[in-house]
Motif scaffolding. Structure first.
Motif, PDB file in Angstrom:
ATOM      1  N   ALA A  64       0.828  -1.207   0.000  1.00 23.89           N
ATOM      2  CA  ALA A  64       0.000   0.000   0.000  1.00 23.89           C
ATOM      3  C   ALA A  64       0.861   1.255   0.000  1.00 23.89           C
ATOM      4  CB  ALA A  64      -0.932  -0.009   1.210  1.00 23.89           C
ATOM      5  N   ALA A  65       1.967   1.227   0.732  1.00 28.98           N
ATOM      6  CA  ALA A  65       2.860   2.386   0.797  1.00 28.98           C
ATOM      7  C   ALA A  65       3.526   2.650  -0.554  1.00 28.98           C
ATOM      8  CB  ALA A  65       3.912   2.167   1.876  1.00 28.98           C
ATOM      9  N   LEU A  66       3.918   1.591  -1.257  1.00 28.34           N
ATOM     10  CA  LEU A  66       4.508   1.756  -2.582  1.00 28.34           C
ATOM     11  C   LEU A  66       3.504   2.415  -3.530  1.00 28.34           C
ATOM     12  CD1 LEU A  66       6.323  -1.683  -2.979  1.00 28.34           C
ATOM     13  CD2 LEU A  66       7.428   0.533  -2.682  1.00 28.34           C
ATOM     14  N   GLU A  67       2.267   1.995  -3.454  1.00 25.73           N
ATOM     15  CA  GLU A  67       1.220   2.578  -4.303  1.00 25.73           C
ATOM     16  C   GLU A  67       1.054   4.065  -4.057  1.00 25.73           C
ATOM     17  OE1 GLU A  67      -2.246  -0.498  -5.458  1.00 25.73           O
ATOM     18  OE2 GLU A  67      -2.144  -0.060  -3.302  1.00 25.73           O
ATOM     19  N   LYS A  68       1.208   4.471  -2.792  1.00 21.63           N
ATOM     20  CA  LYS A  68       0.960   5.870  -2.398  1.00 21.63           C
ATOM     21  C   LYS A  68       2.234   6.719  -2.340  1.00 21.63           C
ATOM     22  CE  LYS A  68      -1.023   4.453   1.414  1.00 21.63           C
ATOM     23  NZ  LYS A  68      -1.718   4.431   2.732  1.00 21.63           N
ATOM     24  N   ASN A  69       3.385   6.134  -2.656  1.00 21.31           N
ATOM     25  CA  ASN A  69       4.654   6.833  -2.454  1.00 21.31           C
ATOM     26  C   ASN A  69       4.773   7.339  -1.018  1.00 21.31           C
ATOM     27  OD1 ASN A  69       5.700   6.463  -5.039  1.00 21.31           O
ATOM     28  ND2 ASN A  69       4.708   8.301  -5.824  1.00 21.31           N
ATOM     29  N   GLN A  70       4.417   6.476  -0.090  1.00 20.57           N
ATOM     30  CA  GLN A  70       4.520   6.771   1.346  1.00 20.57           C
ATOM     31  C   GLN A  70       5.832   6.175   1.834  1.00 20.57           C
ATOM     32  OE1 GLN A  70       1.259   5.228   3.810  1.00 20.57           O
ATOM     33  NE2 GLN A  70       2.772   4.828   5.415  1.00 20.57           N
ATOM     34  N   PHE A  71       6.829   7.024   2.045  1.00 25.51           N
ATOM     35  CA  PHE A  71       8.182   6.536   2.278  1.00 25.51           C
ATOM     36  C   PHE A  71       8.400   6.033   3.699  1.00 25.51           C
ATOM     37  CE2 PHE A  71       8.870  10.077  -0.934  1.00 25.51           C
ATOM     38  CZ  PHE A  71       8.632   9.235  -2.005  1.00 25.51           C
ATOM     39  N   GLU A  72       7.640   6.514   4.659  1.00 28.46           N
ATOM     40  CA  GLU A  72       7.680   6.010   6.025  1.00 28.46           C
ATOM     41  C   GLU A  72       6.561   4.987   6.169  1.00 28.46           C
ATOM     42  OE1 GLU A  72       9.618   7.369   9.113  1.00 28.46           O
ATOM     43  OE2 GLU A  72      10.878   7.366   7.320  1.00 28.46           O
ATOM     44  N   VAL A  73       6.901   3.743   6.567  1.00 26.30           N
ATOM     45  CA  VAL A  73       5.910   2.658   6.559  1.00 26.30           C
ATOM     46  C   VAL A  73       5.853   1.968   7.926  1.00 26.30           C
ATOM     47  CG1 VAL A  73       5.001   0.725   5.229  1.00 26.30           C
ATOM     48  CG2 VAL A  73       6.637   2.300   4.152  1.00 26.30           C
ATOM     49  N   PRO A  74       5.246   2.596   8.912  1.00 23.29           N
ATOM     50  CA  PRO A  74       5.056   1.916  10.195  1.00 23.29           C
ATOM     51  C   PRO A  74       3.940   0.886  10.086  1.00 23.29           C
ATOM     52  CG  PRO A  74       4.001   4.057  10.249  1.00 23.29           C
ATOM     53  CD  PRO A  74       4.706   3.960   8.924  1.00 23.29           C
ATOM     54  N   VAL A  75       4.085  -0.201  10.822  1.00 29.64           N
ATOM     55  CA  VAL A  75       3.116  -1.302  10.749  1.00 29.64           C
ATOM     56  C   VAL A  75       2.630  -1.638  12.159  1.00 29.64           C
ATOM     57  CG1 VAL A  75       2.742  -3.694  10.014  1.00 29.64           C
ATOM     58  CG2 VAL A  75       4.327  -2.226   8.738  1.00 29.64           C
ATOM     59  N   GLY A  76       1.343  -1.937  12.292  1.00 31.34           N
ATOM     60  CA  GLY A  76       0.799  -2.381  13.573  1.00 31.34           C
ATOM     61  C   GLY A  76       1.049  -1.379  14.677  1.00 31.34           C
ATOM     62  N   ASP A  77       1.546  -1.856  15.808  1.00 29.68           N
ATOM     63  CA  ASP A  77       1.778  -0.992  16.971  1.00 29.68           C
ATOM     64  C   ASP A  77       2.788   0.118  16.705  1.00 29.68           C
ATOM     65  OD1 ASP A  77      -0.021  -2.425  18.464  1.00 29.68           O
ATOM     66  OD2 ASP A  77       1.486  -3.639  19.515  1.00 29.68           O
ATOM     67  N   THR A  78       3.634  -0.055  15.714  1.00 26.58           N
ATOM     68  CA  THR A  78       4.608   0.986  15.401  1.00 26.58           C
ATOM     69  C   THR A  78       3.922   2.278  14.974  1.00 26.58           C
ATOM     70  OG1 THR A  78       6.003  -0.802  14.551  1.00 26.58           O
ATOM     71  CG2 THR A  78       6.770   1.435  14.183  1.00 26.58           C
ATOM     72  N   LYS A  79       2.716   2.184  14.429  1.00 24.43           N
ATOM     73  CA  LYS A  79       2.020   3.375  13.953  1.00 24.43           C
ATOM     74  C   LYS A  79       1.784   4.375  15.081  1.00 24.43           C
ATOM     75  CE  LYS A  79      -0.408   1.116  10.120  1.00 24.43           C
ATOM     76  NZ  LYS A  79      -1.723   0.783   9.528  1.00 24.43           N
ATOM     77  N   LYS A  80       1.489   3.874  16.276  1.00 19.52           N
ATOM     78  CA  LYS A  80       1.215   4.771  17.402  1.00 19.52           C
ATOM     79  C   LYS A  80       2.462   5.570  17.767  1.00 19.52           C
ATOM     80  CE  LYS A  80      -1.774   1.135  19.256  1.00 19.52           C
ATOM     81  NZ  LYS A  80      -1.948   0.160  20.382  1.00 19.52           N
ATOM     82  N   ILE A  81       3.600   4.883  17.843  1.00 14.19           N
ATOM     83  CA  ILE A  81       4.851   5.541  18.215  1.00 14.19           C
ATOM     84  C   ILE A  81       5.302   6.477  17.098  1.00 14.19           C
ATOM     85  CG2 ILE A  81       7.239   5.170  18.923  1.00 14.19           C
ATOM     86  CD1 ILE A  81       6.387   2.348  19.805  1.00 14.19           C
ATOM     87  N   HIS A  82       5.228   5.999  15.883  1.00 18.18           N
ATOM     88  CA  HIS A  82       5.663   6.793  14.733  1.00 18.18           C
ATOM     89  C   HIS A  82       4.868   8.087  14.627  1.00 18.18           C
ATOM     90  CE1 HIS A  82       6.068   7.845  10.420  1.00 18.18           C
ATOM     91  NE2 HIS A  82       7.285   7.337  10.539  1.00 18.18           N
ATOM     92  N   ALA A  83       3.572   8.019  14.896  1.00 16.14           N
ATOM     93  CA  ALA A  83       2.728   9.208  14.803  1.00 16.14           C
ATOM     94  C   ALA A  83       3.133  10.271  15.819  1.00 16.14           C
ATOM     95  CB  ALA A  83       1.266   8.822  15.014  1.00 16.14           C
ATOM     96  N   LEU A  84       3.685   9.846  16.948  1.00 16.50           N
ATOM     97  CA  LEU A  84       4.139  10.785  17.970  1.00 16.50           C
ATOM     98  C   LEU A  84       5.540  11.314  17.683  1.00 16.50           C
ATOM     99  CD1 LEU A  84       2.950   8.865  21.164  1.00 16.50           C
ATOM    100  CD2 LEU A  84       1.964  10.969  20.252  1.00 16.50           C
ATOM    101  N   VAL A  85       6.431  10.417  17.269  1.00 16.76           N
ATOM    102  CA  VAL A  85       7.845  10.760  17.144  1.00 16.76           C
ATOM    103  C   VAL A  85       8.176  11.444  15.826  1.00 16.76           C
ATOM    104  CG1 VAL A  85      10.182   9.795  17.039  1.00 16.76           C
ATOM    105  CG2 VAL A  85       8.529   8.906  18.700  1.00 16.76           C
TER     106      VAL A  85
END
Length: 242
Positions: free
Chosen positions: A212-233
């Protein structure tokens, strides 16, 4: 970027996250090149893939990196995606003076960091020659916080994270080559069995998020629980000079 018609090299592609990504991209109509140390495991993995080949070798060894990069240049000049997924991890009790902590750390740093830099450098001319290309570095949730079980593994992945950010900045003016970082949490694989991997997410979820990230050119790709931390940091670190 496009998610079909690519030629993709995946290190550590015979099992776990690497194989899940290979399956996802193979099913989408990409040509897959999987790499691993065991020829037997590679051949077993190929039975689960379409339009795929294998190149055996240990990317933590300089001679193998050079050989594999030369093989790719000669036989797969259309290569446009590399996924640096192969890794090494040890339970490493830093309080135990007889634990050979430094030796374990040296192997992790070599496999998870130094070899990625070298192999990426070796394949960079090939990637830069393509109309559209990508480098995907597989780091981990532990880049944000270490723990007592895998402290030196976490450090090696944190180093990979820092390198990935620097590489992305270095290539920022090149519109044809993008740098992605994939941050899995605990994943249910043989690799993570010793640290309770059975409680982790399925590797297919990691593959789906990357696709999905490749399709959107989303270079940061947090998965699962990492999304919560990534969104803060991430919003904070992006404000730092770079």
């Amino acid at each position: 970027m496009k998610t079909s018609g690519n030629t993709v090299f995946i290190s550590g592609g015979s099992a776990g996250i690497g194989l899940a990504i290979a399956k996802k991209l193979s099913a989408a109509g990409n040509r897959i090149i999987i790499n691993g140390r065991s020829e037997e495991r590679l051949q077993s993995a190929l039975k689960e893939l379409d339009n795929a080949v294998a190149i055996q070798g240990d990317l933590s060894v300089k001679a193998d990196r050079v050989r594999i990069a030369a093989d790719l240049k000669t036989n797969y000049p259309e290569l446009n995606i590399i996924i640096n997924n192969a890794g090494s991890a040890f339970m490493n009790d830093l309080s135990d003076v007889n634990n050979n902590s430094a030796e374990k750390a040296a192997q992790e740093i070599n496999t998870n960091y130094i070899s990625v830099i070298d192999f990426t450098t070796l394949t960079l001319p090939l990637l830069l020659a393509q109309e559209e290309a990508a480098i995907v570095n597989v780091s981990s949730i532990v880049v944000f916080r270490s723990n007592k079980y895998l402290p030196t593994y976490a450090a090696s992945k944190a180093a990979l994270h820092s390198y990935t950010q620097g590489l992305r900045d270095a290539l920022a003016t090149n519109d044809s080559l993008n740098v992605y970082e994939l941050y899995p949490p605990l994943v249910n694989t043989e690799f993570s069995a010793e640290i309770g991997g059975a409680n982790g997410i399925p590797p297919s979820e990691v593959a789906d998020e990357l696709f999905a990230a490749l399709e959107k050119n989303q270079f940061e790709v947090p998965v699962g629980d990492t999304k919560k931390i990534h969104a803060l940091v991430n919003p904070i670190t992006e404000q730092a000079p770079h």
